[in-house]
Every structure is written in C-alpha cells, then in structure tokens.
Enzyme design. Structure first.
Site, PDB file in Angstrom:
ATOM      1  N   GLY A  71      -7.800 -27.146 -61.035  1.00 44.16           N
ATOM      2  CA  GLY A  71      -6.380 -26.845 -61.199  1.00 44.16           C
ATOM      3  C   GLY A  71      -6.050 -26.081 -62.462  1.00 44.16           C
ATOM      4  N   LYS A  72      -6.902 -25.103 -62.825  1.00 45.94           N
ATOM      5  CA  LYS A  72      -6.585 -24.297 -64.015  1.00 45.94           C
ATOM      6  C   LYS A  72      -5.285 -23.529 -63.826  1.00 45.94           C
ATOM      7  CE  LYS A  72     -10.276 -21.760 -64.374  1.00 45.94           C
ATOM      8  NZ  LYS A  72     -10.964 -22.237 -63.136  1.00 45.94           N
ATOM      9  N   CYS A  86       6.193 -13.125 -40.197  1.00 47.62           N
ATOM     10  CA  CYS A  86       5.230 -12.031 -40.037  1.00 47.62           C
ATOM     11  C   CYS A  86       4.594 -12.093 -38.638  1.00 47.62           C
ATOM     12  CB  CYS A  86       4.198 -12.077 -41.155  1.00 47.62           C
ATOM     13  SG  CYS A  86       3.221 -10.557 -41.320  1.00 47.62           S
ATOM     14  N   MET A 137       6.691 -13.931 -36.221  1.00 46.73           N
ATOM     15  CA  MET A 137       7.779 -13.177 -35.598  1.00 46.73           C
ATOM     16  C   MET A 137       7.242 -12.324 -34.460  1.00 46.73           C
ATOM     17  SD  MET A 137      10.192 -10.206 -37.252  1.00 46.73           S
ATOM     18  CE  MET A 137      10.480  -8.706 -36.292  1.00 46.73           C
ATOM     19  N   HIS A 195       7.572 -11.958 -45.891  1.00 45.09           N
ATOM     20  CA  HIS A 195       7.113 -13.288 -46.315  1.00 45.09           C
ATOM     21  C   HIS A 195       8.106 -13.890 -47.323  1.00 45.09           C
ATOM     22  CE1 HIS A 195       3.071 -13.360 -44.480  1.00 45.09           C
ATOM     23  NE2 HIS A 195       3.159 -12.051 -44.576  1.00 45.09           N
ATOM     24  N   GLU A 250       8.516 -16.836 -48.228  1.00 41.01           N
ATOM     25  CA  GLU A 250       7.964 -17.930 -49.033  1.00 41.01           C
ATOM     26  C   GLU A 250       7.519 -17.464 -50.414  1.00 41.01           C
ATOM     27  OE1 GLU A 250       4.393 -16.523 -46.484  1.00 41.01           O
ATOM     28  OE2 GLU A 250       6.583 -16.628 -46.343  1.00 41.01           O
TER      29      GLU A 250
END
EC number: 6.3.4.2
Length: 542
Positions: free
Chosen positions: A16-17, A380, A383, A514, A516
């Site tokens: 998790g750097k 994307c 859809m 996108h 998100e």
C-alpha cells in the site's frame, strides 16, 4: 523551494505505498501545505495502457490523456489535485526518450549509460515543475532489491546529496509479520529490507510498518536500533476498516509530525481533519444499505475496478448508505439465466472492458435490468452492450453487434477512425499500434435539454475522461430512439454518442466515458450519487 519525500517499499509488494503516499499528502494538506504526488514505475512498458488488468489492475486516465498507474487515482481522490502525464514515469518511457535522443545524435558521440544518462533523466523528471508546491511526494514502485528498480533508487540517492541539506526525507514501508506458531511478531524481514536499502546508499528517516496488530514496545525499539531510525519515527500502519480512515490513523500515530521534524520544520500549522472525520463517520454509521451487482470481466481482481469501487462508496456517502457489491463474472450469464443472481439486487452496473469474452453476458444483464425495472448503469463497454441489447430486442435489429468482435452486417458499435480533440483531428485505423491510440482523456459533451442525465448534472455542458477505441454508431440513432432508447448526450459536433437513457425506465443510463475517474469522497460524482439514490429507492420497493 519544494521539499521532497521519497517513499520506498520492502519485504513484499502490495503493502500500500500508493495509499500511504496519498494519505500522507492528505495529512500535509490538512496542515495547509500544497502537495504534489508522483509515481515512478520501474517496469519497461511505456505506460500501463496495454497491460491486462490481471497484470496491473486498473489503468487510470488523466485529463490530458495519460494512461497511468492506479495509484494516481488514490492521489487525486485524497488530495483533490488533478494528476497529469508528468506525474507518472516508467523505465520504458525514460528509455524511449533516451534512445530517441541518441538516434538524433544529442549525446555527441558519447557512450549512453545508466549512470549518468538514465539516472539524470529520472532526476529531471522528479525535479521538474515543482515551484508552486511545498512538498513533492515521490513513490518508487516495486520493492527494494528488484533489479529493475536500481536506477530509481540510485537517482533518489543522488538527489539526497544534490538537494540543499534538509530538503529530502526517505520513508520506507515494510511488513512486520506475525508468526502464529511462535506467537510473536518478527522484525527480521524489515531489518533485511533496510539493510538492502542502506547498501545502495539510502538511510531511511522514517519506517512505516504495516501490521495487523499492536507493535510491542520491545519490537519497536529493536526496529529503531537495528535499522538506525529514531524510535518515534517507527510508525505503525495498522489495517483500517476504510481507506478514508488512513489519513486520520497516520496522523494519530505521528507520521506527518515526524515528517515535519525530519525536515526541521517547527511551528507548523495545526491540522484540520474535519472533513476526513465527516467521511469516516459517514462510512462507519450509514442509515441503510444497498446491494449493487457489478457484472464485469475481471472480477477476480478487484484492483481492475479500483476507481469504480471508490466511486460507488462515494455515491453511498452522498446518500448516507452502505454500498454492498455483488461481483458477477459476466460469462456466467452466457450459460445460465441471470434471474437467480440479479433478482435481489438493488442496482446493476456493467463497467468497461475489452474483447468479446463475456460480452453476451453483459448484454443479458442489461436486458434483465431493462425488463425488470432495476436501476442500470452502463459505463463505456457497458453502454455499448446496452445499446446492442436495445437494438436487438427493442428495435428488431437481430444482427446488431460490435466490430470489436469481428465482421458484422449490423455494426451498431464500430471502430473509431477519426475524431476532434480541440481544433485538431485525430485519426486511427485497425492497423494502428495499441498503446496510446485510444480516445483518451477529457472531452466535452453536450446533453439534451430535459434529459434525465442533464437533470442529474444540473448542466447541459460537461467534460469527462474517456478511454475507448470503439463507439456507438450514430447512424442507428433514429431507429433506436424510435424504439425507446434516447441518445441524451453527444460530442459537441453531434457525431459521437456520449450518453443513452431509457426515459420510461426508473433509472437506465449508459455513458461512453468513465465518470468514476473524477469522483472524490468530498465531491461524489453526480451520476454515482444519483445511481445509488435510485438503488436505495428500489430497495424500498423490493
């Protein structure tokens, strides 16, 4: 002048750097500092654009069209600063630029070597464009000891000497494993990792220790002694219930305080974590919950949908509900009825993807959502599959398909060959290289007045990030709209479909871009907030 923080990793990968870097950046921001985060990836790919999601997880796309490491998504979500193509560099890109210079004769006949040419290129990348920032955080991908990472470690070692004294700090993230049979935590892996780091000339100032339980003081002292790090600079990084609790957790353990002390900074502003506390409280104490089925192609690796997952969390925050995700491999629906899987969910989301595998399963999911009035969000590829489903089952175009899957008599979805980027024309063909040739980055779109999506955005002019090379064929618009699928948004010139919706459906929206990628915990994307609201309303009806 900017100060530099170099974050390295050891023992194992995936500690998790990227999240640690983002959380530290957020903590420094909470003190009023301006921060920039950058990622240095040692792999030979020019960028992750041609990598399988199984290899590298999500490919994050910036406004300026760079295909980058998914950690840049963490950076944006935690700091709110939009990343760009100058925030991610790879060995492949560095070598590509160096070899191009050598071919032009820029080195005047000299021998081109890793030191100084590669390391100088890395240093120039790190130092460029940082005048407006107080801190620049540079995450080095991989783990110490990896052969491909050596030029990057050498470059940051050199910078430690070349920058003014006190302008560089090194943070090393390692693992402190617990051995159940022995009943104790073991510091030896971290000792060896730091020894490896010191052997190439880097002495860490701070150790960030990933662990799943409290670190005994004896072990903390041992790490301090054998790793030559002050005891108070051995910082525990415990597992958290939510990634949005990490900035608060790191501050509680003193990470940002130790960073400032390592730089010799005194009298720093007190941090303001109110908005992080609000986010953490919202996640911890929701007023309800919804279940969303994510019908995808890469569901065995959740990192393939990292930004999507976080955007759904943000949508939950906007509605004060917990979002439970039901992961469904789309190929399942090519062999079985989707009903038993989807009948009890509150919403169905079909994300992006590439290739024919699982496409018919995504089409089946779109059909089920349409017929059973379940909120549907197609992104994307999602859809495109919804449009093909409508073409087949509403407009009666039985052979409707995508040319991505092979020749078809009814190319409802086809390869993009030309489009506008600003005033310039971009052209592609089926023979173009795969890398960097999609429609990438932020493009404007116009939404139809009165459409549901325009109401959600609260505007008819939007800009969203794209990553695709196939597009819904505008020539089918009239037949599809007559059948009930409305083209609610297009490119400004009206040539490229950007959004579709079914007005008679409770919530059925597809977008070619996108969304998100632009969602933030403090600013949930309006489409995700609206989708989760529709799912919440649907849960009341079930």
């Amino acid at each position: 002048m900017a100060r530099y923080i170099f974050i390295t990793g050891g023992v194992v990968s995936s500690l998790g750097k990227g999240l640690a870097s983002a959380a530290l950046g957020a903590a420094l921001q909470a003190r009023g500092y301006k921060v920039r985060l950058r990622k240095l990836d040692p792999y030979l790919n020019v960028d992750p654009g041609t990598m399988s999601p199984y290899q590298h997880g999500e490919c994050y796309v910036t406004d300026d069209g760079a295909e980058t490491d998914l950690d840049l998504g963490h950076y944006e979500r935690f700091t709110g600063r939009p990343a760009n193509k100058q925030d991610n560099i790879t060995t492949g890109r560095i070598y590509q630029e160096i070899i191009a210079k050598e071919r032009r004769g820029d080195y005047l006949g000299g021998t081109v070597q890793v030191i100084p040419h590669v390391t100088d290129a890395i240093k120039n990348f790190i130092l460029d464009g940082n005048d407006d920032y107080d801190f620049v955080l540079c995450e080095i991908g991989g783990t110490v000891g990896d052969i491909e990472g050596l030029p990057f470690f050498e470059a940051i070692r050199q910078l430690g000497n070349e920058l003014p004294r006190g302008q560089a700090v090194y943070i090393h993230l390692t693992l402190l494993p617990y051995i159940p049979s022995a009943g104790e935590m073991k510091t030896k892996p971290t000792q060896h990792s730091v020894k490896e780091l010191r052997s190439i000339g880097i002495q860490p100032d701070i150790l960030l220790i990933r662990c799943d339980r409290m670190i005994p003081e004896t072990e903390r002292r041992k790490l301090s002694l054998f790793c030559n790090v002050r005891e108070e600079a051995v910082i525990p990084a415990y597992d958290a219930k939510s990634i949005y609790e990490v900035p608060l957790a790191y501050h509680k353990e003193g990470l940002d305080t130790q960073v400032l002390e390592a730089f010799g900074i005194t009298g720093a502003p007190a941090p303001d974590f109110k908005r992080w506390e609000t986010i953490a409280n919202g996640i911890e104490n929701p007023e309800g919950e919804v279940t969303i089925a994510v019908v995808g192609k890469y569901t065995v690796l959740k990192d393939a949908y990292k930004s999507l997952i976080e955007a759904l969390v943000h949508g939950g925050l906007a509605n004060n509900v917990k979002v439970n995700l039901e992961w469904v491999e789309s190929e399942v629906f090519e062999e079985s009825d989707p009903g038993p899987v989807l009948e009890n969910v509150n919403g169905i989301l079909v994300p992006g993807g590439f290739g024919e595998r699982g496409a018919e399963g995504k089409i089946a999911a779109a059909e089920y959502a349409r017929k059973h009035k379940i909120p549907y969000f197609g992104i994307c590829f999602g859809m495109q599959m919804a449009v093909i489903e409508a073409a087949r089952n509403l407009a009666g175009i039985q052979g409707a398909n995508s040319t991505e899957f092979g020749p078809t008599d009814e190319p409802v979805v086809g390869l993009m060959t030309e489009w506008k980027r600003g005033d310039a024309s971009e052209k592609r063909s089926s023979d173009s290289d795969l890398g960097g040739t999609m429609r990438l980055g932020a493009y404007p779109a116009r939404l139809s007045a009165g459409s549901r999506i325009a109401q959600i955005y609260g505007t008819e002019e939007i800009s969203e990030r794209h990553r695709h090379r196939y597009e819904v064929n505008i020539d089918y618009r009239e037949r599809l709209e007559a059948a009930g699928l409305k083209f609610a948004g297009t490119s400004p010139d009206g040539v490229l479909p950007e959004t579709v919706e079914i007005p008679e459906h409770p919530w059925f929206i597809g977008v070619q871009y996108h969304p998100e990628l632009k969602s933030r915990p403090f600013e949930p994307h309006p489409l995700f907030a609206s989708f989760i609201a529709a799912a919440r309303d649907n849960s009341r009806l079930v």
